[in-house]
Structure formats: structure tokens, C-alpha cells
Design a protein around this motif. Sequence first.
Motif, PDB file in Angstrom:
ATOM      1  N   PHE A   3       0.853  -1.170   0.000  1.00  0.00           N
ATOM      2  CA  PHE A   3       0.000   0.000   0.000  1.00  0.00           C
ATOM      3  C   PHE A   3       0.897   1.230   0.000  1.00  0.00           C
ATOM      4  CE2 PHE A   3      -2.281  -3.432   1.989  1.00  0.00           C
ATOM      5  CZ  PHE A   3      -3.549  -3.355   1.442  1.00  0.00           C
ATOM      6  N   SER A   4       0.378   2.317  -0.502  1.00  0.00           N
ATOM      7  CA  SER A   4       1.142   3.551  -0.499  1.00  0.00           C
ATOM      8  C   SER A   4       0.252   4.680  -0.024  1.00  0.00           C
ATOM      9  CB  SER A   4       1.695   3.868  -1.903  1.00  0.00           C
ATOM     10  OG  SER A   4       0.636   4.054  -2.822  1.00  0.00           O
ATOM     11  N   VAL A   5       0.887   5.733   0.453  1.00  0.00           N
ATOM     12  CA  VAL A   5       0.168   6.919   0.895  1.00  0.00           C
ATOM     13  C   VAL A   5       0.524   8.058  -0.045  1.00  0.00           C
ATOM     14  CG1 VAL A   5       0.168   6.157   3.289  1.00  0.00           C
ATOM     15  CG2 VAL A   5       2.031   7.598   2.465  1.00  0.00           C
ATOM     16  N   PRO A   6      -0.293   9.098  -0.100  1.00  0.00           N
ATOM     17  CA  PRO A   6       0.045  10.244  -0.941  1.00  0.00           C
ATOM     18  C   PRO A   6       1.387  10.829  -0.526  1.00  0.00           C
ATOM     19  CG  PRO A   6      -2.214  10.392  -0.113  1.00  0.00           C
ATOM     20  CD  PRO A   6      -1.565   9.252   0.604  1.00  0.00           C
ATOM     21  N   ASP A   7       2.152  11.330  -1.500  1.00  0.00           N
ATOM     22  CA  ASP A   7       3.452  11.913  -1.216  1.00  0.00           C
ATOM     23  C   ASP A   7       3.248  13.342  -0.727  1.00  0.00           C
ATOM     24  OD1 ASP A   7       5.979  12.914  -1.109  1.00  0.00           O
ATOM     25  OD2 ASP A   7       6.547  12.380  -3.156  1.00  0.00           O
ATOM     26  N   PRO A   8       3.473  13.610   0.574  1.00  0.00           N
ATOM     27  CA  PRO A   8       3.246  14.954   1.090  1.00  0.00           C
ATOM     28  C   PRO A   8       4.104  16.003   0.395  1.00  0.00           C
ATOM     29  CG  PRO A   8       3.467  13.387   2.891  1.00  0.00           C
ATOM     30  CD  PRO A   8       3.884  12.684   1.625  1.00  0.00           C
ATOM     31  N   LEU A   9       5.299  15.613  -0.061  1.00  0.00           N
ATOM     32  CA  LEU A   9       6.186  16.580  -0.688  1.00  0.00           C
ATOM     33  C   LEU A   9       5.665  17.016  -2.047  1.00  0.00           C
ATOM     34  CD1 LEU A   9       9.666  15.078   0.251  1.00  0.00           C
ATOM     35  CD2 LEU A   9       8.411  16.915   1.372  1.00  0.00           C
ATOM     36  N   GLN A  10       4.765  16.225  -2.643  1.00  0.00           N
ATOM     37  CA  GLN A  10       4.169  16.600  -3.915  1.00  0.00           C
ATOM     38  C   GLN A  10       2.981  17.528  -3.722  1.00  0.00           C
ATOM     39  OE1 GLN A  10       5.515  15.778  -6.872  1.00  0.00           O
ATOM     40  NE2 GLN A  10       7.136  14.782  -5.702  1.00  0.00           N
ATOM     41  N   THR A  11       2.388  17.513  -2.536  1.00  0.00           N
ATOM     42  CA  THR A  11       1.200  18.321  -2.275  1.00  0.00           C
ATOM     43  C   THR A  11       1.493  19.493  -1.350  1.00  0.00           C
ATOM     44  OG1 THR A  11       0.593  16.881  -0.423  1.00  0.00           O
ATOM     45  CG2 THR A  11      -0.309  16.337  -2.575  1.00  0.00           C
ATOM     46  N   TYR A  12       2.755  19.669  -0.969  1.00  0.00           N
ATOM     47  CA  TYR A  12       3.128  20.726  -0.047  1.00  0.00           C
ATOM     48  C   TYR A  12       2.914  22.088  -0.702  1.00  0.00           C
ATOM     49  CZ  TYR A  12       5.493  22.970   3.772  1.00  0.00           C
ATOM     50  OH  TYR A  12       5.750  23.743   4.865  1.00  0.00           O
ATOM     51  N   PRO A  13       2.511  23.152   0.021  1.00  0.00           N
ATOM     52  CA  PRO A  13       2.417  23.183   1.474  1.00  0.00           C
ATOM     53  C   PRO A  13       1.104  22.638   2.007  1.00  0.00           C
ATOM     54  CG  PRO A  13       1.977  25.355   0.612  1.00  0.00           C
ATOM     55  CD  PRO A  13       2.335  24.486  -0.575  1.00  0.00           C
ATOM     56  N   ALA A  14       1.190  21.967   3.149  1.00  0.00           N
ATOM     57  CA  ALA A  14      -0.009  21.459   3.809  1.00  0.00           C
ATOM     58  C   ALA A  14      -0.725  22.617   4.496  1.00  0.00           C
ATOM     59  CB  ALA A  14       0.375  20.401   4.833  1.00  0.00           C
ATOM     60  N   PRO A  15      -2.042  22.542   4.615  1.00  0.00           N
ATOM     61  CA  PRO A  15      -2.775  23.607   5.310  1.00  0.00           C
ATOM     62  C   PRO A  15      -2.479  23.596   6.804  1.00  0.00           C
ATOM     63  CG  PRO A  15      -4.233  21.778   4.787  1.00  0.00           C
ATOM     64  CD  PRO A  15      -2.929  21.489   4.108  1.00  0.00           C
ATOM     65  N   GLY A  16      -2.538  24.774   7.428  1.00  0.00           N
ATOM     66  CA  GLY A  16      -2.319  24.858   8.863  1.00  0.00           C
ATOM     67  C   GLY A  16      -0.881  25.199   9.206  1.00  0.00           C
ATOM     68  N   PRO A  17      -0.629  25.461  10.479  1.00  0.00           N
ATOM     69  CA  PRO A  17       0.711  25.890  10.903  1.00  0.00           C
ATOM     70  C   PRO A  17       1.749  24.767  10.939  1.00  0.00           C
ATOM     71  CG  PRO A  17      -0.728  25.692  12.800  1.00  0.00           C
ATOM     72  CD  PRO A  17      -1.598  25.479  11.591  1.00  0.00           C
ATOM     73  N   ARG A 131      14.710   0.034   8.056  1.00  0.00           N
ATOM     74  CA  ARG A 131      14.015  -0.428   6.840  1.00  0.00           C
ATOM     75  C   ARG A 131      12.961  -1.471   7.185  1.00  0.00           C
ATOM     76  NH1 ARG A 131      19.209  -0.175   4.347  1.00  0.00           N
ATOM     77  NH2 ARG A 131      19.511  -2.389   4.806  1.00  0.00           N
ATOM     78  N   GLU A 132      13.253  -2.319   8.155  1.00  0.00           N
ATOM     79  CA  GLU A 132      12.290  -3.356   8.542  1.00  0.00           C
ATOM     80  C   GLU A 132      10.998  -2.716   9.052  1.00  0.00           C
ATOM     81  OE1 GLU A 132      11.234  -7.108   8.283  1.00  0.00           O
ATOM     82  OE2 GLU A 132      13.323  -6.529   7.934  1.00  0.00           O
ATOM     83  N   ILE A 133      11.131  -1.659   9.837  1.00  0.00           N
ATOM     84  CA  ILE A 133       9.947  -0.962  10.331  1.00  0.00           C
ATOM     85  C   ILE A 133       9.253  -0.224   9.190  1.00  0.00           C
ATOM     86  CG2 ILE A 133       9.097   0.810  11.903  1.00  0.00           C
ATOM     87  CD1 ILE A 133      10.102  -1.802  13.239  1.00  0.00           C
ATOM     88  N   GLN A 134      10.027   0.455   8.365  1.00  0.00           N
ATOM     89  CA  GLN A 134       9.436   1.185   7.241  1.00  0.00           C
ATOM     90  C   GLN A 134       8.684   0.258   6.292  1.00  0.00           C
ATOM     91  OE1 GLN A 134      13.344   3.328   6.463  1.00  0.00           O
ATOM     92  NE2 GLN A 134      11.909   4.913   5.816  1.00  0.00           N
ATOM     93  N   ASN A 135       9.204  -0.943   6.107  1.00  0.00           N
ATOM     94  CA  ASN A 135       8.558  -1.905   5.205  1.00  0.00           C
ATOM     95  C   ASN A 135       7.213  -2.387   5.728  1.00  0.00           C
ATOM     96  OD1 ASN A 135      10.690  -1.764   3.409  1.00  0.00           O
ATOM     97  ND2 ASN A 135      11.706  -3.605   4.166  1.00  0.00           N
ATOM     98  N   GLN A 136       6.991  -2.216   7.037  1.00  0.00           N
ATOM     99  CA  GLN A 136       5.726  -2.629   7.623  1.00  0.00           C
ATOM    100  C   GLN A 136       4.677  -1.510   7.572  1.00  0.00           C
ATOM    101  OE1 GLN A 136       5.242  -5.758   8.647  1.00  0.00           O
ATOM    102  NE2 GLN A 136       7.356  -6.279   8.145  1.00  0.00           N
ATOM    103  N   LEU A 137       5.075  -0.348   7.053  1.00  0.00           N
ATOM    104  CA  LEU A 137       4.182   0.796   6.921  1.00  0.00           C
ATOM    105  C   LEU A 137       3.917   1.069   5.450  1.00  0.00           C
ATOM    106  CD1 LEU A 137       5.920   3.081   9.575  1.00  0.00           C
ATOM    107  CD2 LEU A 137       3.607   2.153   9.780  1.00  0.00           C
ATOM    108  N   PRO A 138       2.843   1.785   5.125  1.00  0.00           N
ATOM    109  CA  PRO A 138       2.586   2.108   3.719  1.00  0.00           C
ATOM    110  C   PRO A 138       3.756   2.842   3.084  1.00  0.00           C
ATOM    111  CG  PRO A 138       0.658   2.594   5.057  1.00  0.00           C
ATOM    112  CD  PRO A 138       1.762   2.264   6.013  1.00  0.00           C
TER     113      PRO A 138
END
Length: 264
Positions: A3-17, A131-138
Motif C-alpha cells: 500500500f502507499s500513501v500520498p506523497d506529502p512533498l508533492q502536495t506541499y504546502p499542507a494547510p495549517g501551521p 528499513r524493517e519498520i518502514q517496510n511494515q508501513l505504507p
Amino acid sequence: MSFSVPDPLQTYPAPGPLQAVLWDMDGTIVDTEPYWIQAEKDLVHSFGGSWTDADAEAMVGQALTYGAALLQKAGVKLGIRDIIDRMIGQVTEQVRSAVPWRPGARELLAGLAEAGVPCVLVTMSEPVLAREIQNQLPAGTFAFAVTGDMVEHGKPDPEPYQLAFDRLAEQVPGLAKDRVVAIEDSLPGVTSARAAGLLTLGVPHFLPLPADEGRHDWPTLSGRTVADLQALVRGAASSAVDGPAAEAAAPAPTAGVQPAGARH
């Protein structure tokens, strides 16, 4: 299945402080301290030594080179690099069998990704375990990781968090330290983040954290949301502008903003 999540760096800036969140790993995202402690005991016992709970507590949150030197003093007749490799190997194998997630961590990470807020992993563990932990996340949960092998001075030195901030600033225009939250569970970790000038959130786990007026503390990440982190940043900015007098007159903090005091 991945699974993957949206790339925040592609949608930056995020709303809010809130501009970004820098995450510790061991004790904050995953409850690996029991794995580390068992690895320490097994290694010391294999050389005929003893390892107490107090010895184990002295290792929490410290750089691996620091911990390896303590193990040598306890009688482990191996070089620093060999000790680190043995420890990481055992902990990584246990993580592959069962990842001990900390309450609320994955949910908050997912919320940050959905909100377009970039996250960075800042851990004193080395790449194989990170990497082992990252691989268990989207995929895409973290923009990148800063690991213990990438710095000369580990936590509590500010170098790991400063490096993470500097690298992220190359990708995020206008990144400001008072709008970046570092989440940590240990004293070396919060000391590192505070020394780097970041807005520091302590979520103590294995050991309590001493009171610090310059830090915010939550007892757990369970039930916490992006809105809570936004409120924390907003509240810190208001305090900095208005000063102590305004803080004294301010109403009680919201559930998302709790002042302080209340591994690796």
C-alpha cells in the motif's frame, strides 16, 4: 500486497501551521525496548557477565556506540562494530516475527500523510532495522530516514535532528523549526530535538521524562490526530508572541496541547 500513501512533498504546502513531523522510532513508533534489553542480556551473559535493569535503563535512547561501550565494560569481549551488529541482528529478527507497535503511532502517521504533512524518521538504529519498520508501513510514510550511521554524534547531541531538518528544508520551501514537531519518548531523544531548536513533544514510555517547561508532553499518541499537532504548533506560536503574562491568563490547554511537567 503493498500500500502507499500520498506523497506529502508533492502536495506541499499542507494547510495549517504544522509543516512537518520528525519521528523517533524505538519506543515512539515501536515498543522495541524489551527486544533491545533481551539482546543486551543475552550478549553479556554469553561472556559470563551480568546485566541489571539499571544497566538496561542507562542504554535507553542512547546512540548505539555509547551502548556498545557500556556492554564492553560489562565484560563483552567484542569490538564496538561487532557488538552493534550482534544487537541489531537479534532485534531485527524479533521485529520480523512481531512488530510491537506503540498505541496511536500508525494512525497518526496515516493522518499526517492524508493531510499532506511530511514525516521523517530520526533514529539511532541503523538502516537494516529502520528499513524493517518502514517496510511494515505504507510506502511513502516517511520522506526519508536519518539513521545512526549517518551522524558522527548521536542523541542527545542535536546532530541527528539538525541533519533531518536541513535535508527536509531542501525539499520544503520556507521550513521553520517552530513549525516542525519532533516526537520522542526518551530523555536523550527530547534533549537532541530541543537542542536542535525544534518544537518537541515527549511521549514517555519505558522511563519517565523529567519536567521541562520548554517541552510539551502527551501520555500517549492513542486517539491523537493531526488537529492536535496543529493546535500544539499554534499554541506554541501564540505563547512565543504573547509571552509569559499571556500564558498565565490563557485558558486551560485543549486536549491537543499539554505543557510539560504533567532508543535508540
